[in-house]
Design a protein around this motif. Sequence first.
Motif, PDB file in Angstrom:
ATOM      1  N   CYS A  17       0.851  -1.181   0.000  1.00 12.61           N
ATOM      2  CA  CYS A  17       0.000   0.000   0.000  1.00 12.61           C
ATOM      3  C   CYS A  17       0.888   1.232   0.000  1.00 12.61           C
ATOM      4  CB  CYS A  17      -0.902  -0.019   1.223  1.00 12.61           C
ATOM      5  SG  CYS A  17      -2.056   1.343   1.275  1.00 12.61           S
ATOM      6  N   THR A  18       0.629   2.135  -0.920  1.00 10.72           N
ATOM      7  CA  THR A  18       1.361   3.386  -0.961  1.00 10.72           C
ATOM      8  C   THR A  18       0.506   4.442  -0.288  1.00 10.72           C
ATOM      9  OG1 THR A  18       2.431   2.752  -3.006  1.00 10.72           O
ATOM     10  CG2 THR A  18       2.390   5.087  -2.518  1.00 10.72           C
ATOM     11  N   TYR A  19       1.146   5.292   0.502  1.00  7.04           N
ATOM     12  CA  TYR A  19       0.360   6.347   1.127  1.00  7.04           C
ATOM     13  C   TYR A  19       1.158   7.635   1.215  1.00  7.04           C
ATOM     14  CZ  TYR A  19       2.884   5.956   5.588  1.00  7.04           C
ATOM     15  OH  TYR A  19       3.835   5.960   6.560  1.00  7.04           O
ATOM     16  N   THR A  20       0.417   8.726   1.232  1.00  9.63           N
ATOM     17  CA  THR A  20       0.974  10.036   1.527  1.00  9.63           C
ATOM     18  C   THR A  20       0.106  10.625   2.628  1.00  9.63           C
ATOM     19  OG1 THR A  20      -0.332  11.091  -0.201  1.00  9.63           O
ATOM     20  CG2 THR A  20       1.886  10.441  -0.794  1.00  9.63           C
ATOM     21  N   LYS A  21       0.659  11.547   3.374  1.00  9.87           N
ATOM     22  CA  LYS A  21      -0.063  12.106   4.512  1.00  9.87           C
ATOM     23  C   LYS A  21      -0.081  13.620   4.419  1.00  9.87           C
ATOM     24  CE  LYS A  21      -0.037  12.327   9.538  1.00  9.87           C
ATOM     25  NZ  LYS A  21       0.656  11.978  10.769  1.00  9.87           N
ATOM     26  N   GLY A  22      -1.193  14.182   4.806  1.00  8.05           N
ATOM     27  CA  GLY A  22      -1.327  15.628   4.860  1.00  8.05           C
ATOM     28  C   GLY A  22      -2.554  16.094   4.104  1.00  8.05           C
ATOM     29  N   PRO A  23      -2.979  17.309   4.342  1.00  6.21           N
ATOM     30  CA  PRO A  23      -4.214  17.809   3.723  1.00  6.21           C
ATOM     31  C   PRO A  23      -4.112  17.961   2.198  1.00  6.21           C
ATOM     32  CG  PRO A  23      -3.107  19.553   4.918  1.00  6.21           C
ATOM     33  CD  PRO A  23      -2.371  18.281   5.233  1.00  6.21           C
ATOM     34  N   THR A  24      -2.912  17.962   1.656  1.00  7.30           N
ATOM     35  CA  THR A  24      -2.751  18.068   0.203  1.00  7.30           C
ATOM     36  C   THR A  24      -2.116  16.812  -0.381  1.00  7.30           C
ATOM     37  OG1 THR A  24      -0.626  19.176   0.465  1.00  7.30           O
ATOM     38  CG2 THR A  24      -2.575  20.586   0.281  1.00  7.30           C
ATOM     39  N   ALA A  25      -2.334  15.660   0.266  1.00  9.28           N
ATOM     40  CA  ALA A  25      -1.745  14.396  -0.187  1.00  9.28           C
ATOM     41  C   ALA A  25      -2.167  14.101  -1.622  1.00  9.28           C
ATOM     42  CB  ALA A  25      -2.179  13.272   0.741  1.00  9.28           C
ATOM     43  N   TRP A  26      -1.243  13.576  -2.418  1.00  9.88           N
ATOM     44  CA  TRP A  26      -1.541  13.258  -3.809  1.00  9.88           C
ATOM     45  C   TRP A  26      -0.648  12.138  -4.315  1.00  9.88           C
ATOM     46  CZ3 TRP A  26       2.624  13.867  -7.054  1.00  9.88           C
ATOM     47  CH2 TRP A  26       3.656  14.676  -6.574  1.00  9.88           C
ATOM     48  N   TRP A  27      -1.076  11.543  -5.442  1.00  4.01           N
ATOM     49  CA  TRP A  27      -0.317  10.523  -6.165  1.00  4.01           C
ATOM     50  C   TRP A  27      -0.469  10.879  -7.634  1.00  4.01           C
ATOM     51  CZ3 TRP A  27      -1.649   7.262 -10.092  1.00  4.01           C
ATOM     52  CH2 TRP A  27      -0.782   6.198 -10.370  1.00  4.01           C
ATOM     53  N   LYS A  28       0.608  10.734  -8.411  1.00  5.51           N
ATOM     54  CA  LYS A  28       0.551  11.148  -9.816  1.00  5.51           C
ATOM     55  C   LYS A  28       1.388  10.221 -10.665  1.00  5.51           C
ATOM     56  CE  LYS A  28       2.978  14.763 -11.150  1.00  5.51           C
ATOM     57  NZ  LYS A  28       3.420  16.148 -11.396  1.00  5.51           N
ATOM     58  N   VAL A  29       0.932  10.005 -11.910  1.00  2.01           N
ATOM     59  CA  VAL A  29       1.730   9.298 -12.908  1.00  2.01           C
ATOM     60  C   VAL A  29       1.780  10.176 -14.153  1.00  2.01           C
ATOM     61  CG1 VAL A  29      -0.206   7.941 -13.829  1.00  2.01           C
ATOM     62  CG2 VAL A  29       2.125   7.138 -14.122  1.00  2.01           C
ATOM     63  N   ASP A  30       2.988  10.331 -14.692  1.00  3.54           N
ATOM     64  CA  ASP A  30       3.212  11.096 -15.916  1.00  3.54           C
ATOM     65  C   ASP A  30       3.352  10.102 -17.059  1.00  3.54           C
ATOM     66  OD1 ASP A  30       4.104  12.658 -18.015  1.00  3.54           O
ATOM     67  OD2 ASP A  30       5.599  13.726 -16.837  1.00  3.54           O
ATOM     68  N   LEU A  31       2.465  10.171 -18.033  1.00  6.32           N
ATOM     69  CA  LEU A  31       2.463   9.251 -19.160  1.00  6.32           C
ATOM     70  C   LEU A  31       3.405   9.701 -20.284  1.00  6.32           C
ATOM     71  CD1 LEU A  31      -1.386   8.625 -19.237  1.00  6.32           C
ATOM     72  CD2 LEU A  31       0.383   7.199 -18.167  1.00  6.32           C
ATOM     73  N   HIS A  32       4.032  10.845 -20.131  1.00  5.01           N
ATOM     74  CA  HIS A  32       5.052  11.412 -21.030  1.00  5.01           C
ATOM     75  C   HIS A  32       4.540  11.891 -22.386  1.00  5.01           C
ATOM     76  CE1 HIS A  32       8.289  10.541 -18.276  1.00  5.01           C
ATOM     77  NE2 HIS A  32       7.788   9.320 -18.129  1.00  5.01           N
ATOM     78  N   HIS A  33       3.421  11.387 -22.843  1.00  5.82           N
ATOM     79  CA  HIS A  33       2.838  11.809 -24.115  1.00  5.82           C
ATOM     80  C   HIS A  33       1.323  11.868 -23.936  1.00  5.82           C
ATOM     81  CE1 HIS A  33       6.671  11.116 -26.128  1.00  5.82           C
ATOM     82  NE2 HIS A  33       6.709   9.918 -25.547  1.00  5.82           N
ATOM     83  N   LEU A  34       0.664  12.558 -24.841  1.00  2.00           N
ATOM     84  CA  LEU A  34      -0.792  12.588 -24.793  1.00  2.00           C
ATOM     85  C   LEU A  34      -1.355  11.224 -25.161  1.00  2.00           C
ATOM     86  CD1 LEU A  34      -1.588  16.019 -26.479  1.00  2.00           C
ATOM     87  CD2 LEU A  34      -1.770  15.432 -24.054  1.00  2.00           C
ATOM     88  N   HIS A  35      -2.353  10.796 -24.400  1.00  2.14           N
ATOM     89  CA  HIS A  35      -3.047   9.535 -24.640  1.00  2.14           C
ATOM     90  C   HIS A  35      -4.544   9.783 -24.526  1.00  2.14           C
ATOM     91  CE1 HIS A  35       0.498   6.889 -24.388  1.00  2.14           C
ATOM     92  NE2 HIS A  35       0.936   7.753 -23.494  1.00  2.14           N
ATOM     93  N   LEU A  36      -5.321   8.930 -25.187  1.00  2.00           N
ATOM     94  CA  LEU A  36      -6.764   8.942 -25.007  1.00  2.00           C
ATOM     95  C   LEU A  36      -7.067   7.971 -23.866  1.00  2.00           C
ATOM     96  CD1 LEU A  36      -9.548   9.888 -25.874  1.00  2.00           C
ATOM     97  CD2 LEU A  36      -9.580   7.995 -27.530  1.00  2.00           C
ATOM     98  N   ILE A  37      -7.395   8.510 -22.698  1.00  4.25           N
ATOM     99  CA  ILE A  37      -7.600   7.707 -21.495  1.00  4.25           C
ATOM    100  C   ILE A  37      -9.057   7.281 -21.420  1.00  4.25           C
ATOM    101  CG2 ILE A  37      -7.475   7.699 -18.975  1.00  4.25           C
ATOM    102  CD1 ILE A  37      -5.179   9.794 -19.303  1.00  4.25           C
ATOM    103  N   HIS A  38      -9.274   5.962 -21.407  1.00  5.30           N
ATOM    104  CA  HIS A  38     -10.624   5.390 -21.413  1.00  5.30           C
ATOM    105  C   HIS A  38     -11.139   5.142 -20.001  1.00  5.30           C
ATOM    106  CE1 HIS A  38     -10.009   4.435 -25.689  1.00  5.30           C
ATOM    107  NE2 HIS A  38      -8.808   4.047 -25.315  1.00  5.30           N
ATOM    108  N   ASN A  39     -10.367   4.385 -19.215  1.00  5.69           N
ATOM    109  CA  ASN A  39     -10.817   3.944 -17.892  1.00  5.69           C
ATOM    110  C   ASN A  39      -9.677   4.054 -16.885  1.00  5.69           C
ATOM    111  OD1 ASN A  39     -13.251   3.027 -19.099  1.00  5.69           O
ATOM    112  ND2 ASN A  39     -12.274   1.081 -19.595  1.00  5.69           N
ATOM    113  N   ILE A  40     -10.036   4.284 -15.631  1.00  2.00           N
ATOM    114  CA  ILE A  40      -9.080   4.273 -14.527  1.00  2.00           C
ATOM    115  C   ILE A  40      -9.700   3.441 -13.410  1.00  2.00           C
ATOM    116  CG2 ILE A  40      -7.810   5.655 -12.833  1.00  2.00           C
ATOM    117  CD1 ILE A  40      -8.079   8.031 -14.801  1.00  2.00           C
ATOM    118  N   LEU A  41      -8.948   2.454 -12.935  1.00  2.53           N
ATOM    119  CA  LEU A  41      -9.379   1.641 -11.801  1.00  2.53           C
ATOM    120  C   LEU A  41      -8.461   1.944 -10.624  1.00  2.53           C
ATOM    121  CD1 LEU A  41     -10.529   0.066 -14.300  1.00  2.53           C
ATOM    122  CD2 LEU A  41     -10.370  -1.954 -12.870  1.00  2.53           C
ATOM    123  N   ILE A  42      -9.049   2.223  -9.487  1.00  2.90           N
ATOM    124  CA  ILE A  42      -8.283   2.556  -8.285  1.00  2.90           C
ATOM    125  C   ILE A  42      -8.626   1.532  -7.215  1.00  2.90           C
ATOM    126  CG2 ILE A  42      -7.873   4.289  -6.496  1.00  2.90           C
ATOM    127  CD1 ILE A  42      -8.831   6.351  -8.650  1.00  2.90           C
TER     128      ILE A  42
END
Length: 108
Positions: A11-36
């Motif tokens: 399990c990955t976690y960040t702590k704090g009121p502005t906690a975030w997780w990000k992935v950079d795909l490096h190029h533009l993509h047509l994003i269909h679905n995201i499962l979390i």
Amino acid sequence: MITIFRNSVTCTYTKGPTAWWKVDLHHLHLIHNILIYNRMVQYQSRIDGGTVHIDEYQVITLEYMEDRNPFIADNLYRIGSEVRIQGGTGSGAYLNLAEVQIYAGNLD
């Protein structure tokens, strides 16, 4: 970010009121679905109120419901190069993620 290994569960976690997780795909993509996939034991409600963004566009707000895993953002069809998950408003201001799957196609 911190990755914890306990009883074969990652399990990955960040702590704090502005906690975030990000992935950079490096190029533009047509994003269909995201499962979390949320953490499986204890503190699952921490994800409540979290938001999912493709670039700067918010595509979904995560609402915690018992036994709801994964969270699914489908039929998005948004063009972007970055997916970011902003922390929820649940207890402790943590963002806990077990897995994120992004389904996208190239624009070529």
